[in-house]
Motif scaffolding. Structure first.
Motif, PDB file in Angstrom:
ATOM      1  N   UNK A  58      50.754  17.550   0.872  1.00  0.00           N
ATOM      2  CA  UNK A  58      49.782  18.204   0.011  1.00  0.00           C
ATOM      3  C   UNK A  58      48.629  17.253  -0.234  1.00  0.00           C
ATOM      4  N   UNK A  59      47.467  17.803  -0.618  1.00  0.00           N
ATOM      5  CA  UNK A  59      46.299  16.949  -0.841  1.00  0.00           C
ATOM      6  C   UNK A  59      46.537  15.988  -2.009  1.00  0.00           C
ATOM      7  N   UNK A 248      51.565  25.307  11.457  1.00  0.00           N
ATOM      8  CA  UNK A 248      50.802  26.292  12.210  1.00  0.00           C
ATOM      9  C   UNK A 248      50.220  27.368  11.305  1.00  0.00           C
ATOM     10  N   UNK A 249      50.749  27.468  10.066  1.00  0.00           N
ATOM     11  CA  UNK A 249      50.296  28.571   9.217  1.00  0.00           C
ATOM     12  C   UNK A 249      48.849  28.368   8.783  1.00  0.00           C
ATOM     13  N   UNK A 254      44.228  25.559   6.049  1.00  0.00           N
ATOM     14  CA  UNK A 254      43.041  25.653   5.188  1.00  0.00           C
ATOM     15  C   UNK A 254      43.140  24.688   4.012  1.00  0.00           C
ATOM     16  N   UNK A 255      44.293  24.741   3.339  1.00  0.00           N
ATOM     17  CA  UNK A 255      44.450  23.940   2.119  1.00  0.00           C
ATOM     18  C   UNK A 255      44.583  22.456   2.438  1.00  0.00           C
ATOM     19  N   UNK A 260      38.550  25.188   8.398  1.00  0.00           N
ATOM     20  CA  UNK A 260      38.170  26.587   8.262  1.00  0.00           C
ATOM     21  C   UNK A 260      38.658  27.314   9.498  1.00  0.00           C
ATOM     22  N   UNK A 261      39.483  28.329   9.301  1.00  0.00           N
ATOM     23  CA  UNK A 261      39.996  29.035  10.482  1.00  0.00           C
ATOM     24  C   UNK A 261      39.375  30.424  10.538  1.00  0.00           C
TER      25      UNK A 261
END
Lengths: 261, 353
Positions: A58-59, A248-249, A254-255, A260-261
């Motif tokens: 996590x960030x 892969x999710x 993104x998070x 950016x997907x």
């Protein structure tokens, strides 16, 4: 420690990683923690089967270390329930949780500076397992050997390099003979070569049967050991699953990776 | 990979073996000393030995346990009064009454710790001082032992102490000199037991965890160290020992008053001075410190207030320029440890297996 020491030593013949159906060792149900208005742990729930290795990513500021401190008892939960080996430990102090079998390393190494490396392990082994110095001496020596610290066994812990401090964090946690080992960014700040060495050691410990929860930013180190990954963001569990599926999710990319997907 | 099946653990060094032998020889000399020494020397040594014991207990608290108490005079004074009370009121022999000094100081330590352990750092220090003042004011209301003005031990109680008649006969001395010799021997036994006991305690796994707590309390708790229990242990040991020494000091003195028994200057400030200039957190430090303190006191005795000013200035200078004290300087330069507690892992065939 006789048990763990021999388990580590016998890492060549590895048992297969535990399936999800194995009895659970740790379970969190709706655990919350706020610092003032900031919710750092928000309704976190997950279960960990015995023998599994779980990675947490996590960030920065996602609440990963806080989650560890809640599991070890260094921070008290505001709400929710933490069970270890089917016992409610939500209000149990850290010392008792250590005696029950929860061992941890700190993100920023916290050695006993003035004690030698060997003495650091002695404190952990004698108090974490309620044994005499005589009973734990050989196990401590075996762990020093296993974690590559034998050469500095009699040096004050305050004089160690970063890699050695990280190794000491691991060795001291092992000395308490944990059933559940919590590793907090143990590979952070190391060179690639150092990281490979440390990962090999951790993998061997895991193959010896120790359940591991591992917070790590160095993803390739993490994914080479763990069977499942849990993603935290703003204190919430965003995803849990096998490493390749989770990575892969779209949401996780993104998070966590800011792509950016 | 080294062979971990053959290892040994040792704390012994060559210096510590030599130091042990010298200490043994000194102890033997100290025991037979009254046969040759003057009465003045015996009295000086009594002072040195009792201050040394007080300093070792304060050092155990502050230097090893991180419990900076400035209220140890509570245990000196209470221990002393718990000797005077039973001796004066029930005619108890003063020598076994010393045990009461220790036991009652221990009992006083229970509520003291209960309150003071809720405080930390400077607040803990002030809290212990407040407790000492409360005990002093309470004892000053005890009319049977002289209230605020104090009292003396009955002459016959001191002259009929266990051992005094025998010492009179053995050394062919007067009763008062025999009392001094007895007090000196007890002080010697207490000092040896104190140093030996603290050294033995520091070498146990609980002593090791004390050092771990001092270095990093959070990490210590995370590896299963019971921080509260170890603090209680250290505080109670220090109170018991300090109480016995307090009883002994006033037994030898023969007279007591609340102001002298609960003197923060005599029983805490001087004791802190001894530990700080000698070297806090070492067993050697207070031994060196008490000798320096004694010589300063002897040489500066004629200079009135200059004496305290000099002590203060020296204390500050040491804290600024040699925070680990005189023994810290010496052991830094020479690597010498007379009472080593560091456990060294020796790989290969070892003796201590």
């Amino acid at each position: 420690m006789a048990q763990t020491a021999s388990q580590i030593a016998g890492s060549g013949s590895a048992p297969e990683p535990a399936p999800d159906s194995a009895p659970r060792i740790l379970s969190l149900t709706g655990v919350c923690k706020s610092f003032g208005a900031l919710k750092v742990t928000d309704e976190v729930s997950f279960e960990l089967p015995q023998g599994q290795a779980l990675g947490i990513i996590g960030p920065n500021g996602a609440g990963k270390s806080t989650l560890f401190n809640l599991i070890t008892g260094n921070i008290a939960a505001d709400a929710g329930r933490i069970e270890f080996l089917d016992t409610d430990v939500t209000r149990t102090p850290p010392m008792s949780r250590c005696l029950m079998g929860i061992g941890r390393s700190f993100q920023i190494p916290q050695p006993f500076d003035k004690l030698t490396v060997f003495e650091n392990l002695l404190v952990a082994a004698t108090h974490g397992r309620k044994l005499s110095e005589r009973e734990v001496g050989s196990d401590c020596a075996a762990i020093l050997d296993r974690t590559g610290l034998m050469r500095v066994a009699n040096s004050p812990a305050g004089s160690l390099s970063l890699l050695q401090r990280k190794r000491l964090e691991l060795a001291r946690a092992l000395a308490t003979d944990p059933k559940l080992l919590l590793l907090d960014e143990i590979a952070g700040g190391l060179t690639d070569a150092e990281c490979v060495e440390l990962v090999d050691t951790i993998r061997a410990i895991h193959r010896g049967g120790t359940t591991i929860v591992w917070i790590e930013h160095v993803l390739h180190a993490l994914t080479s050991v763990v069977e499942r990954i849990l993603v935290l963001d703003f204190g919430r569990v965003v995803a849990v699953g096998p490493p390749d599926e989770v990575m892969a999710s779209k949401e996780v990319r993104e998070i966590y990776l800011g792509i950016e997907v | 990979m080294s062979d971990v099946t053959t290892y040994s653990v040792t704390t012994r060094t060559r210096a510590s073996v030599v130091a042990g032998l010298i200490a043994l020889a000194l102890a033997v000399v100290a025991v037979v000393l009254p046969a040759f020494a003057s009465r003045a020397l015996i009295q000086d040594l009594f002072f040195i030995l009792t201050m040394l014991s007080l300093a070792q207990y304060w050092n155990l608290l502050a230097g090893y346990g991180g419990l900076v108490s400035v209220g140890q005079q509570a245990f000196v004074g209470f221990g002393a009064y718990m000797l005077f009370g039973p001796v004066i009121l029930w005619g108890l022999n003063p020598v076994p009454a010393l045990l009461l000094s220790g036991v009652f100081a221990l009992l006083l330590a229970l509520p003291t710790a209960f309150f003071a352990f809720r405080l930390h750092g400077a607040y803990f220090a002030i809290g212990t001082w407040v407790v000492a003042e409360v005990v002093r004011l309470s004892v000053a209301m005890w009319k049977d032992v002289g209230g605020g003005t104090g009292t003396s031990l009955p002459r016959e109680a001191r002259s009929e102490m266990w051992g005094v008649p025998q010492i009179e006969a053995m050394f062919d001395v007067r009763t008062s000199a025999a009392q001094d010799i007895l007090a000196y021997w007890i002080a010697l036994a207490v000092a040896v037991a104190t140093i030996g006991g603290i050294y033995a305690f520091l070498r146990t796994k609980r002593g090791l965890s004390l050092a771990a707590l001092r270095d990093n309390a959070e990490a210590a708790r995370s590896v299963g160290v019971d921080a509260a229990r170890i603090k209680w242990t250290v505080f109670l040991i220090a109170a018991f020992g300090t109480g016995i020494v307090g009883g002994l000091i006033f037994l030898q003195n023969g007279r007591i008053s609340p102001d002298s028994a609960f003197s923060v200057i005599d029983w805490t400030a001087f004791v802190i001075f001894i530990v700080v200039i000698g070297g806090i957190g070492t067993i050697e430090g207070p031994i060196l410190g008490v000798l320096v303190f004694f010589f300063l006191q002897t040489f500066l005795a004629d200079f009135g207030s200059w004496y305290l000013l000099t002590l203060g200035a020296l204390g500050i200078a040491i804290m600024l320029f040699a925070p680990r004290g005189l023994w810290g300087l010496i052991s830094e330069k020479t690597g010498l440890h007379l009472f080593p507690i560091q456990r060294r892992l020796v790989i290969g065939p070892g003796r201590d297996r």
